[in-house]
Design a protein around this motif. Structure first.
Motif, PDB file in Angstrom:
ATOM      1  N   ASP A 173      76.696  27.815-151.563  1.00  0.00           N
ATOM      2  CA  ASP A 173      76.479  29.260-151.430  1.00  0.00           C
ATOM      3  C   ASP A 173      76.467  29.704-149.966  1.00  0.00           C
ATOM      4  OD1 ASP A 173      76.256  31.780-152.541  1.00  0.00           O
ATOM      5  OD2 ASP A 173      74.065  31.751-152.576  1.00  0.00           O
ATOM      6  N   HIS A 174      77.417  29.163-149.197  1.00  0.00           N
ATOM      7  CA  HIS A 174      77.591  29.572-147.800  1.00  0.00           C
ATOM      8  C   HIS A 174      79.030  30.046-147.579  1.00  0.00           C
ATOM      9  CE1 HIS A 174      73.663  28.012-146.865  1.00  0.00           C
ATOM     10  NE2 HIS A 174      74.007  26.769-147.174  1.00  0.00           N
ATOM     11  N   PRO A 175      79.472  31.125-148.226  1.00  0.00           N
ATOM     12  CA  PRO A 175      80.873  31.541-148.091  1.00  0.00           C
ATOM     13  C   PRO A 175      81.252  31.952-146.674  1.00  0.00           C
ATOM     14  CG  PRO A 175      79.591  33.205-149.256  1.00  0.00           C
ATOM     15  CD  PRO A 175      78.724  31.997-149.148  1.00  0.00           C
ATOM     16  N   GLU A 176      80.303  32.554-145.934  1.00  0.00           N
ATOM     17  CA  GLU A 176      80.625  32.948-144.565  1.00  0.00           C
ATOM     18  C   GLU A 176      80.852  31.719-143.693  1.00  0.00           C
ATOM     19  OE1 GLU A 176      78.032  34.107-146.266  1.00  0.00           O
ATOM     20  OE2 GLU A 176      78.563  36.212-146.592  1.00  0.00           O
ATOM     21  N   ARG A 177      80.008  30.708-143.866  1.00  0.00           N
ATOM     22  CA  ARG A 177      80.201  29.458-143.124  1.00  0.00           C
ATOM     23  C   ARG A 177      81.508  28.789-143.536  1.00  0.00           C
ATOM     24  NH1 ARG A 177      75.391  25.498-143.823  1.00  0.00           N
ATOM     25  NH2 ARG A 177      76.905  24.174-142.753  1.00  0.00           N
ATOM     26  N   ALA A 178      81.832  28.863-144.826  1.00  0.00           N
ATOM     27  CA  ALA A 178      83.079  28.273-145.309  1.00  0.00           C
ATOM     28  C   ALA A 178      84.277  28.930-144.640  1.00  0.00           C
ATOM     29  CB  ALA A 178      83.176  28.424-146.835  1.00  0.00           C
ATOM     30  N   HIS A 179      84.226  30.255-144.492  1.00  0.00           N
ATOM     31  CA  HIS A 179      85.344  30.963-143.866  1.00  0.00           C
ATOM     32  C   HIS A 179      85.458  30.608-142.390  1.00  0.00           C
ATOM     33  CE1 HIS A 179      87.671  34.894-143.056  1.00  0.00           C
ATOM     34  NE2 HIS A 179      88.466  34.013-143.618  1.00  0.00           N
ATOM     35  N   SER A 180      84.325  30.551-141.704  1.00  0.00           N
ATOM     36  CA  SER A 180      84.347  30.172-140.286  1.00  0.00           C
ATOM     37  C   SER A 180      84.860  28.749-140.110  1.00  0.00           C
ATOM     38  CB  SER A 180      82.936  30.295-139.690  1.00  0.00           C
ATOM     39  OG  SER A 180      82.505  31.630-139.691  1.00  0.00           O
ATOM     40  N   PHE A 181      84.394  27.845-140.968  1.00  0.00           N
ATOM     41  CA  PHE A 181      84.876  26.459-140.890  1.00  0.00           C
ATOM     42  C   PHE A 181      86.374  26.401-141.105  1.00  0.00           C
ATOM     43  CE2 PHE A 181      86.469  22.883-143.301  1.00  0.00           C
ATOM     44  CZ  PHE A 181      86.198  21.837-142.446  1.00  0.00           C
ATOM     45  N   TYR A 182      86.859  27.113-142.105  1.00  0.00           N
ATOM     46  CA  TYR A 182      88.284  27.105-142.436  1.00  0.00           C
ATOM     47  C   TYR A 182      89.130  27.532-141.239  1.00  0.00           C
ATOM     48  CZ  TYR A 182      92.574  29.236-144.287  1.00  0.00           C
ATOM     49  OH  TYR A 182      93.866  29.633-144.484  1.00  0.00           O
ATOM     50  N   LEU A 183      88.754  28.639-140.594  1.00  0.00           N
ATOM     51  CA  LEU A 183      89.518  29.138-139.453  1.00  0.00           C
ATOM     52  C   LEU A 183      89.429  28.189-138.264  1.00  0.00           C
ATOM     53  CD1 LEU A 183      88.543  32.913-139.721  1.00  0.00           C
ATOM     54  CD2 LEU A 183      90.690  31.848-140.434  1.00  0.00           C
ATOM     55  N   ASP A 184      88.237  27.648-138.027  1.00  0.00           N
ATOM     56  CA  ASP A 184      88.067  26.703-136.924  1.00  0.00           C
ATOM     57  C   ASP A 184      88.854  25.418-137.168  1.00  0.00           C
ATOM     58  OD1 ASP A 184      86.448  28.444-135.553  1.00  0.00           O
ATOM     59  OD2 ASP A 184      84.567  27.501-136.182  1.00  0.00           O
ATOM     60  N   ALA A 185      88.891  24.960-138.423  1.00  0.00           N
ATOM     61  CA  ALA A 185      89.625  23.732-138.744  1.00  0.00           C
ATOM     62  C   ALA A 185      91.116  23.907-138.462  1.00  0.00           C
ATOM     63  CB  ALA A 185      89.390  23.349-140.204  1.00  0.00           C
ATOM     64  N   LEU A 186      91.668  25.070-138.816  1.00  0.00           N
ATOM     65  CA  LEU A 186      93.076  25.337-138.519  1.00  0.00           C
ATOM     66  C   LEU A 186      93.331  25.346-137.017  1.00  0.00           C
ATOM     67  CD1 LEU A 186      93.879  28.229-141.038  1.00  0.00           C
ATOM     68  CD2 LEU A 186      94.565  25.841-141.226  1.00  0.00           C
ATOM     69  N   PHE A 187      92.474  26.036-136.296  1.00  0.00           N
ATOM     70  CA  PHE A 187      92.631  26.129-134.841  1.00  0.00           C
ATOM     71  C   PHE A 187      92.537  24.745-134.194  1.00  0.00           C
ATOM     72  CE2 PHE A 187      91.076  26.594-130.537  1.00  0.00           C
ATOM     73  CZ  PHE A 187      91.864  27.617-130.026  1.00  0.00           C
ATOM     74  N   ASP A 188      91.524  23.965-134.598  1.00  0.00           N
ATOM     75  CA  ASP A 188      91.299  22.652-133.993  1.00  0.00           C
ATOM     76  C   ASP A 188      92.445  21.689-134.288  1.00  0.00           C
ATOM     77  OD1 ASP A 188      88.928  23.631-133.019  1.00  0.00           O
ATOM     78  OD2 ASP A 188      87.683  22.682-134.555  1.00  0.00           O
ATOM     79  N   ARG A 189      92.965  21.735-135.530  1.00  0.00           N
ATOM     80  CA  ARG A 189      94.079  20.839-135.867  1.00  0.00           C
ATOM     81  C   ARG A 189      95.315  21.193-135.062  1.00  0.00           C
ATOM     82  NH1 ARG A 189      95.016  15.881-138.580  1.00  0.00           N
ATOM     83  NH2 ARG A 189      97.266  15.730-138.812  1.00  0.00           N
ATOM     84  N   GLN A 190      95.574  22.482-134.904  1.00  0.00           N
ATOM     85  CA  GLN A 190      96.734  22.893-134.121  1.00  0.00           C
ATOM     86  C   GLN A 190      96.587  22.467-132.671  1.00  0.00           C
ATOM     87  OE1 GLN A 190      98.906  26.654-134.820  1.00  0.00           O
ATOM     88  NE2 GLN A 190      98.142  27.236-132.819  1.00  0.00           N
ATOM     89  N   ALA A 191      95.370  22.633-132.126  1.00  0.00           N
ATOM     90  CA  ALA A 191      95.140  22.243-130.738  1.00  0.00           C
ATOM     91  C   ALA A 191      95.292  20.736-130.550  1.00  0.00           C
ATOM     92  CB  ALA A 191      93.742  22.689-130.306  1.00  0.00           C
ATOM     93  N   ALA A 192      94.835  19.950-131.531  1.00  0.00           N
ATOM     94  CA  ALA A 192      94.895  18.486-131.403  1.00  0.00           C
ATOM     95  C   ALA A 192      96.298  17.946-131.630  1.00  0.00           C
ATOM     96  CB  ALA A 192      93.917  17.842-132.386  1.00  0.00           C
ATOM     97  N   ALA A 193      97.021  18.520-132.610  1.00  0.00           N
ATOM     98  CA  ALA A 193      98.334  17.987-132.979  1.00  0.00           C
ATOM     99  C   ALA A 193      99.471  18.661-132.233  1.00  0.00           C
ATOM    100  CB  ALA A 193      98.547  18.126-134.489  1.00  0.00           C
ATOM    101  N   GLY A 194      99.245  19.871-131.724  1.00  0.00           N
ATOM    102  CA  GLY A 194     100.287  20.586-131.002  1.00  0.00           C
ATOM    103  C   GLY A 194     101.314  21.259-131.884  1.00  0.00           C
ATOM    104  N   VAL A 195     101.066  21.307-133.193  1.00  0.00           N
ATOM    105  CA  VAL A 195     101.975  21.980-134.130  1.00  0.00           C
ATOM    106  C   VAL A 195     101.153  22.806-135.106  1.00  0.00           C
ATOM    107  CG1 VAL A 195     103.795  20.234-133.974  1.00  0.00           C
ATOM    108  CG2 VAL A 195     102.003  20.012-135.706  1.00  0.00           C
ATOM    109  N   ASP A 196     101.803  23.804-135.685  1.00  0.00           N
ATOM    110  CA  ASP A 196     101.156  24.649-136.677  1.00  0.00           C
ATOM    111  C   ASP A 196     100.854  23.821-137.923  1.00  0.00           C
ATOM    112  OD1 ASP A 196     100.397  26.529-138.519  1.00  0.00           O
ATOM    113  OD2 ASP A 196     102.184  27.784-138.335  1.00  0.00           O
ATOM    114  N   PRO A 197      99.584  23.669-138.323  1.00  0.00           N
ATOM    115  CA  PRO A 197      99.280  22.854-139.496  1.00  0.00           C
ATOM    116  C   PRO A 197      99.763  23.473-140.800  1.00  0.00           C
ATOM    117  CG  PRO A 197      97.299  23.933-138.700  1.00  0.00           C
ATOM    118  CD  PRO A 197      98.368  24.187-137.675  1.00  0.00           C
ATOM    119  N   LEU A 198     100.093  24.756-140.774  1.00  0.00           N
ATOM    120  CA  LEU A 198     100.564  25.422-141.989  1.00  0.00           C
ATOM    121  C   LEU A 198     102.046  25.761-141.895  1.00  0.00           C
ATOM    122  CD1 LEU A 198      97.552  27.783-142.795  1.00  0.00           C
ATOM    123  CD2 LEU A 198      97.989  25.440-143.566  1.00  0.00           C
TER     124      LEU A 198
END
Length: 330
Positions: free
Chosen positions: A172-197
Protein backbone atom coordinates in the motif's frame (compact mmCIF):
# COMPACT_ATOMS: atom_id res chain seq x y z
CA UNK A 1 20.01 10.28 -23.57
CA UNK A 2 16.37 10.20 -22.53
CA UNK A 3 15.66 11.25 -18.95
CA UNK A 4 13.06 9.32 -16.95
CA UNK A 5 12.44 11.46 -13.89
CA UNK A 6 8.88 12.29 -14.90
CA UNK A 7 5.60 10.44 -15.19
CA UNK A 8 5.65 10.68 -19.01
CA UNK A 9 7.28 7.90 -20.95
CA UNK A 10 9.59 9.16 -23.73
CA UNK A 11 9.02 8.48 -27.43
CA UNK A 12 10.39 5.26 -28.89
CA UNK A 13 13.96 5.81 -30.13
CA UNK A 14 14.81 4.92 -33.72
CA UNK A 15 17.16 2.14 -32.72
CA UNK A 16 16.23 -0.84 -30.60
CA UNK A 17 18.85 -2.13 -28.19
CA UNK A 18 18.89 -5.88 -27.74
CA UNK A 19 20.45 -7.18 -24.55
CA UNK A 20 22.69 -10.19 -25.16
CA UNK A 21 22.13 -13.14 -22.89
CA UNK A 22 22.47 -16.89 -22.88
CA UNK A 23 19.08 -18.44 -23.56
CA UNK A 24 17.68 -19.92 -20.32
CA UNK A 25 16.15 -23.34 -20.21
CA UNK A 26 12.55 -22.14 -20.16
CA UNK A 27 13.09 -20.93 -23.74
CA UNK A 28 14.74 -24.06 -25.14
CA UNK A 29 14.78 -27.83 -24.90
CA UNK A 30 16.83 -30.11 -22.70
CA UNK A 31 17.41 -33.85 -22.87
CA UNK A 32 16.19 -36.23 -20.20
CA UNK A 33 17.67 -39.68 -19.66
CA UNK A 34 20.60 -41.42 -21.23
CA UNK A 35 19.16 -43.88 -23.76
CA UNK A 36 18.63 -43.51 -27.49
CA UNK A 37 14.90 -42.81 -27.05
CA UNK A 38 15.34 -39.60 -25.12
CA UNK A 39 13.68 -36.54 -26.62
CA UNK A 40 13.56 -32.81 -25.95
CA UNK A 41 11.12 -31.65 -23.28
CA UNK A 42 9.95 -28.05 -23.08
CA UNK A 43 7.71 -26.12 -20.73
CA UNK A 44 6.66 -22.46 -20.67
CA UNK A 45 4.67 -20.18 -18.38
CA UNK A 46 1.68 -20.34 -20.70
CA UNK A 47 1.13 -24.07 -20.22
CA UNK A 48 -1.22 -25.54 -17.64
CA UNK A 49 -0.81 -27.25 -14.30
CA UNK A 50 -0.67 -30.74 -15.81
CA UNK A 51 2.24 -29.68 -18.02
CA UNK A 52 3.89 -27.99 -15.03
CA UNK A 53 3.62 -31.21 -13.01
CA UNK A 54 5.18 -33.16 -15.86
CA UNK A 55 7.91 -30.54 -16.24
CA UNK A 56 8.77 -30.66 -12.54
CA UNK A 57 9.02 -34.47 -12.55
CA UNK A 58 11.23 -34.50 -15.65
CA UNK A 59 13.39 -31.66 -14.38
CA UNK A 60 13.89 -33.36 -11.01
CA UNK A 61 15.04 -36.52 -12.80
CA UNK A 62 17.45 -34.41 -14.82
CA UNK A 63 18.78 -32.74 -11.66
CA UNK A 64 19.65 -36.13 -10.19
CA UNK A 65 21.33 -37.25 -13.41
CA UNK A 66 23.38 -34.09 -13.93
CA UNK A 67 24.30 -33.91 -10.25
CA UNK A 68 25.73 -37.43 -10.31
CA UNK A 69 27.95 -36.78 -13.34
CA UNK A 70 28.99 -33.27 -12.32
CA UNK A 71 27.37 -31.36 -15.20
CA UNK A 72 26.78 -28.27 -13.09
CA UNK A 73 25.56 -25.92 -15.80
CA UNK A 74 22.89 -28.41 -16.90
CA UNK A 75 22.02 -29.12 -13.27
CA UNK A 76 21.43 -25.47 -12.53
CA UNK A 77 19.19 -25.13 -15.58
CA UNK A 78 17.11 -28.16 -14.60
CA UNK A 79 16.78 -26.81 -11.06
CA UNK A 80 15.39 -23.56 -12.46
CA UNK A 81 12.70 -25.41 -14.40
CA UNK A 82 11.89 -27.53 -11.33
CA UNK A 83 11.57 -24.47 -9.10
CA UNK A 84 9.37 -22.59 -11.55
CA UNK A 85 7.18 -25.63 -12.25
CA UNK A 86 6.68 -26.29 -8.53
CA UNK A 87 5.63 -22.66 -8.12
CA UNK A 88 3.10 -23.19 -10.87
CA UNK A 89 1.62 -26.19 -9.05
CA UNK A 90 1.59 -24.26 -5.73
CA UNK A 91 4.13 -26.60 -4.10
CA UNK A 92 5.94 -23.75 -2.37
CA UNK A 93 8.15 -25.88 -0.14
CA UNK A 94 9.58 -27.83 -3.08
CA UNK A 95 9.89 -24.68 -5.19
CA UNK A 96 11.87 -22.97 -2.48
CA UNK A 97 14.12 -26.00 -1.94
CA UNK A 98 14.97 -26.20 -5.64
CA UNK A 99 15.57 -22.45 -5.84
CA UNK A 100 17.82 -22.35 -2.75
CA UNK A 101 19.89 -25.25 -4.08
CA UNK A 102 20.03 -23.69 -7.55
CA UNK A 103 21.00 -20.28 -6.21
CA UNK A 104 23.91 -21.77 -4.28
CA UNK A 105 25.10 -23.68 -7.34
CA UNK A 106 24.67 -20.70 -9.69
CA UNK A 107 26.89 -18.64 -7.40
CA UNK A 108 29.48 -21.40 -7.23
CA UNK A 109 29.77 -21.54 -11.04
CA UNK A 110 29.45 -17.73 -11.37
CA UNK A 111 26.28 -17.82 -13.47
CA UNK A 112 24.61 -14.45 -12.84
CA UNK A 113 21.68 -15.17 -15.18
CA UNK A 114 20.54 -18.18 -13.19
CA UNK A 115 21.38 -16.45 -9.91
CA UNK A 116 18.80 -13.83 -10.93
CA UNK A 117 16.26 -16.44 -12.06
CA UNK A 118 16.47 -18.28 -8.74
CA UNK A 119 16.11 -15.05 -6.77
CA UNK A 120 13.02 -14.34 -8.87
CA UNK A 121 11.53 -17.72 -7.89
CA UNK A 122 12.37 -17.19 -4.23
CA UNK A 123 10.70 -13.77 -4.24
CA UNK A 124 7.54 -15.25 -5.72
CA UNK A 125 7.55 -18.16 -3.27
CA UNK A 126 7.85 -15.71 -0.36
CA UNK A 127 5.03 -13.61 -1.81
CA UNK A 128 2.67 -16.57 -2.11
CA UNK A 129 3.58 -17.84 1.34
CA UNK A 130 2.77 -14.43 2.82
CA UNK A 131 6.34 -13.90 4.06
CA UNK A 132 6.54 -10.13 3.69
CA UNK A 133 9.88 -9.57 5.41
CA UNK A 134 11.48 -12.45 3.50
CA UNK A 135 10.12 -11.05 0.25
CA UNK A 136 11.59 -7.63 1.01
CA UNK A 137 14.98 -9.10 1.95
CA UNK A 138 15.14 -11.16 -1.24
CA UNK A 139 14.15 -8.18 -3.39
CA UNK A 140 17.02 -6.17 -1.90
CA UNK A 141 19.42 -9.06 -2.49
CA UNK A 142 18.16 -9.42 -6.07
CA UNK A 143 18.42 -5.66 -6.59
CA UNK A 144 22.13 -5.66 -5.72
CA UNK A 145 22.61 -8.00 -8.69
CA UNK A 146 19.99 -6.56 -11.05
CA UNK A 147 21.26 -2.99 -10.89
CA UNK A 148 24.60 -3.98 -12.41
CA UNK A 149 24.25 -4.12 -16.23
CA UNK A 150 27.59 -5.91 -16.47
CA UNK A 151 26.11 -8.87 -14.57
CA UNK A 152 22.41 -8.74 -15.37
CA UNK A 153 20.72 -8.60 -18.76
CA UNK A 154 17.89 -6.20 -19.44
CA UNK A 155 15.15 -8.82 -19.08
CA UNK A 156 16.22 -9.80 -15.58
CA UNK A 157 16.60 -6.16 -14.48
CA UNK A 158 13.07 -5.52 -15.71
CA UNK A 159 11.73 -8.59 -13.88
CA UNK A 160 13.28 -7.28 -10.65
CA UNK A 161 11.85 -3.79 -11.21
CA UNK A 162 8.36 -5.20 -11.83
CA UNK A 163 8.49 -7.42 -8.75
CA UNK A 164 9.66 -4.49 -6.59
CA UNK A 165 6.88 -2.24 -7.86
CA UNK A 166 4.36 -5.02 -7.18
CA UNK A 167 5.69 -5.44 -3.65
CA UNK A 168 5.39 -1.70 -2.92
CA UNK A 169 1.82 -1.71 -4.26
CA UNK A 170 0.98 -4.75 -2.13
CA UNK A 171 2.36 -2.88 0.87
CA UNK A 172 0.00 0.00 0.00
CA UNK A 173 2.76 2.43 -1.01
CA UNK A 174 1.72 3.45 -4.56
CA UNK A 175 3.55 6.79 -4.39
CA UNK A 176 6.78 5.05 -3.39
CA UNK A 177 6.18 2.49 -6.14
CA UNK A 178 5.91 5.26 -8.73
CA UNK A 179 9.05 7.00 -7.48
CA UNK A 180 10.95 3.71 -7.47
CA UNK A 181 9.78 2.91 -10.99
CA UNK A 182 10.98 6.25 -12.40
CA UNK A 183 14.27 6.11 -10.50
CA UNK A 184 14.90 2.52 -11.66
CA UNK A 185 14.51 3.58 -15.30
CA UNK A 186 16.81 6.55 -14.84
CA UNK A 187 19.46 4.54 -12.97
CA UNK A 188 19.48 1.70 -15.51
CA UNK A 189 19.89 4.13 -18.38
CA UNK A 190 22.71 5.92 -16.57
CA UNK A 191 24.50 2.63 -15.79
CA UNK A 192 24.02 0.93 -19.17
CA UNK A 193 24.18 3.99 -21.42
CA UNK A 194 21.11 2.93 -23.41
CA UNK A 195 17.38 3.45 -23.11
CA UNK A 196 16.07 0.47 -21.09
CA UNK A 197 12.71 0.75 -22.84
CA UNK A 198 14.00 0.71 -26.40
CA UNK A 199 12.15 -2.55 -26.97
CA UNK A 200 8.49 -1.94 -27.92
CA UNK A 201 7.51 -4.98 -25.86
CA UNK A 202 9.12 -3.61 -22.70
CA UNK A 203 7.71 -0.16 -23.44
CA UNK A 204 4.19 -1.61 -23.56
CA UNK A 205 4.77 -3.46 -20.30
CA UNK A 206 6.19 -0.32 -18.69
CA UNK A 207 3.17 1.73 -19.76
CA UNK A 208 0.81 -0.83 -18.24
CA UNK A 209 2.87 -1.04 -15.04
CA UNK A 210 2.95 2.74 -14.59
CA UNK A 211 -0.78 2.98 -15.30
CA UNK A 212 -1.41 0.36 -12.62
CA UNK A 213 0.65 2.35 -10.11
CA UNK A 214 -1.19 5.57 -11.00
CA UNK A 215 -4.57 3.86 -10.55
CA UNK A 216 -3.55 2.57 -7.13
CA UNK A 217 -2.42 6.10 -6.25
CA UNK A 218 -5.83 7.46 -7.24
CA UNK A 219 -4.47 9.33 -10.27
CA UNK A 220 -7.12 7.99 -12.63
CA UNK A 221 -6.97 10.79 -15.20
CA UNK A 222 -3.19 10.44 -15.49
CA UNK A 223 -3.54 6.68 -15.87
CA UNK A 224 -6.15 7.06 -18.60
CA UNK A 225 -4.03 9.61 -20.46
CA UNK A 226 -1.02 7.30 -20.27
CA UNK A 227 -2.99 4.33 -21.62
CA UNK A 228 -4.44 6.45 -24.42
CA UNK A 229 -0.91 7.30 -25.57
CA UNK A 230 -0.24 3.62 -26.22
CA UNK A 231 0.22 2.67 -29.86
CA UNK A 232 -0.77 -0.96 -29.30
CA UNK A 233 -3.21 -2.74 -27.00
CA UNK A 234 -1.98 -5.46 -24.67
CA UNK A 235 -4.15 -7.74 -22.59
CA UNK A 236 -3.23 -5.79 -19.50
CA UNK A 237 -3.89 -2.37 -21.02
CA UNK A 238 -7.28 -3.60 -22.16
CA UNK A 239 -8.11 -4.71 -18.62
CA UNK A 240 -6.91 -1.39 -17.23
CA UNK A 241 -9.11 0.48 -19.68
CA UNK A 242 -12.06 -1.68 -18.63
CA UNK A 243 -11.37 -0.91 -14.97
CA UNK A 244 -11.31 2.82 -15.60
CA UNK A 245 -14.50 2.62 -17.65
CA UNK A 246 -16.25 0.75 -14.83
CA UNK A 247 -15.10 3.37 -12.34
CA UNK A 248 -16.49 6.18 -14.50
CA UNK A 249 -19.97 4.63 -14.86
CA UNK A 250 -21.14 6.04 -11.53
CA UNK A 251 -20.66 9.57 -12.86
CA UNK A 252 -22.37 9.01 -16.22
CA UNK A 253 -26.01 9.26 -17.21
CA UNK A 254 -28.03 9.06 -20.41
CA UNK A 255 -26.22 8.67 -23.74
CA UNK A 256 -22.78 8.92 -22.12
CA UNK A 257 -23.50 5.96 -19.86
CA UNK A 258 -24.94 3.91 -22.72
CA UNK A 259 -21.86 4.62 -24.85
CA UNK A 260 -19.57 3.57 -22.00
CA UNK A 261 -21.52 0.34 -21.52
CA UNK A 262 -21.18 -0.44 -25.23
CA UNK A 263 -17.44 0.21 -25.04
CA UNK A 264 -17.22 -2.19 -22.10
CA UNK A 265 -19.06 -4.84 -24.11
CA UNK A 266 -16.31 -4.58 -26.70
CA UNK A 267 -13.46 -4.49 -24.20
CA UNK A 268 -14.80 -7.46 -22.22
CA UNK A 269 -15.98 -9.66 -25.06
CA UNK A 270 -16.36 -13.33 -24.16
CA UNK A 271 -14.26 -14.40 -27.14
CA UNK A 272 -11.33 -12.34 -25.85
CA UNK A 273 -11.70 -13.40 -22.23
CA UNK A 274 -11.66 -17.06 -23.27
CA UNK A 275 -8.15 -16.66 -24.72
CA UNK A 276 -6.57 -15.07 -21.63
CA UNK A 277 -4.09 -16.84 -19.33
CA UNK A 278 -5.71 -17.83 -16.06
CA UNK A 279 -4.35 -14.97 -13.93
CA UNK A 280 -5.76 -12.37 -16.35
CA UNK A 281 -8.93 -14.32 -17.13
CA UNK A 282 -10.00 -14.17 -13.49
CA UNK A 283 -9.71 -10.38 -13.43
CA UNK A 284 -11.59 -10.12 -16.73
CA UNK A 285 -14.38 -12.37 -15.43
CA UNK A 286 -14.82 -10.15 -12.38
CA UNK A 287 -14.95 -7.02 -14.53
CA UNK A 288 -17.36 -8.71 -16.93
CA UNK A 289 -19.60 -9.68 -14.02
CA UNK A 290 -19.67 -6.09 -12.80
CA UNK A 291 -20.40 -4.84 -16.31
CA UNK A 292 -23.35 -7.21 -16.68
CA UNK A 293 -24.61 -6.24 -13.22
CA UNK A 294 -24.43 -2.52 -14.03
CA UNK A 295 -26.33 -3.28 -17.24
CA UNK A 296 -29.10 -5.08 -15.37
CA UNK A 297 -28.19 -8.53 -16.75
CA UNK A 298 -27.99 -10.29 -13.42
CA UNK A 299 -27.97 -13.89 -14.66
CA UNK A 300 -25.09 -13.10 -17.02
CA UNK A 301 -23.29 -11.39 -14.13
CA UNK A 302 -23.60 -14.52 -12.04
CA UNK A 303 -22.41 -16.74 -14.89
CA UNK A 304 -19.36 -14.50 -15.42
CA UNK A 305 -18.42 -14.44 -11.72
CA UNK A 306 -18.87 -18.12 -10.88
CA UNK A 307 -15.59 -19.38 -12.47
CA UNK A 308 -13.54 -16.73 -10.63
CA UNK A 309 -15.34 -17.58 -7.39
CA UNK A 310 -14.58 -21.30 -7.80
CA UNK A 311 -10.90 -20.63 -8.41
CA UNK A 312 -10.73 -18.37 -5.34
CA UNK A 313 -12.13 -21.22 -3.23
CA UNK A 314 -9.60 -23.63 -4.73
CA UNK A 315 -6.75 -21.26 -3.89
CA UNK A 316 -7.95 -20.97 -0.30
CA UNK A 317 -7.90 -24.78 -0.11
CA UNK A 318 -4.45 -24.94 -1.71
CA UNK A 319 -5.73 -26.61 -4.88
CA UNK A 320 -4.96 -23.91 -7.42
CA UNK A 321 -1.74 -22.04 -8.27
CA UNK A 322 -1.12 -18.39 -7.50
CA UNK A 323 0.49 -16.39 -10.26
CA UNK A 324 2.01 -12.96 -9.75
CA UNK A 325 1.04 -10.11 -12.02
CA UNK A 326 4.51 -9.92 -13.55
CA UNK A 327 4.66 -13.54 -14.59
CA UNK A 328 2.68 -13.09 -17.75
CA UNK A 329 4.05 -10.77 -20.39
CA UNK A 330 1.28 -9.34 -22.50
Amino acid sequence: MTAYRSSCLPPVPASVANASRRTPIHQRSFLIGSDSSRRPVTWSRSEGIADASKASALAERAVDTYGRVGFYEQEVEALEVAARARLRTADLSAARAHAVRGLRLAREINDSLYESLFLRSLVRAADRAGLGLERERLLREWGALARDPARTALEEWWAWAQETVTWLIDEDHPERAHSFYLDALFDRQAAAGVDPLSSPRLRDQARDLEATVLIRAGELEQAEALLNRGVTYTNRSRLLRAYLALRSLAELTGPGRERSLRDLSTLLSESWISTLPIELKEIAEIYSGEHHHRSGRFELARAALEPAFRRALERDRGLAPRTSASETAS
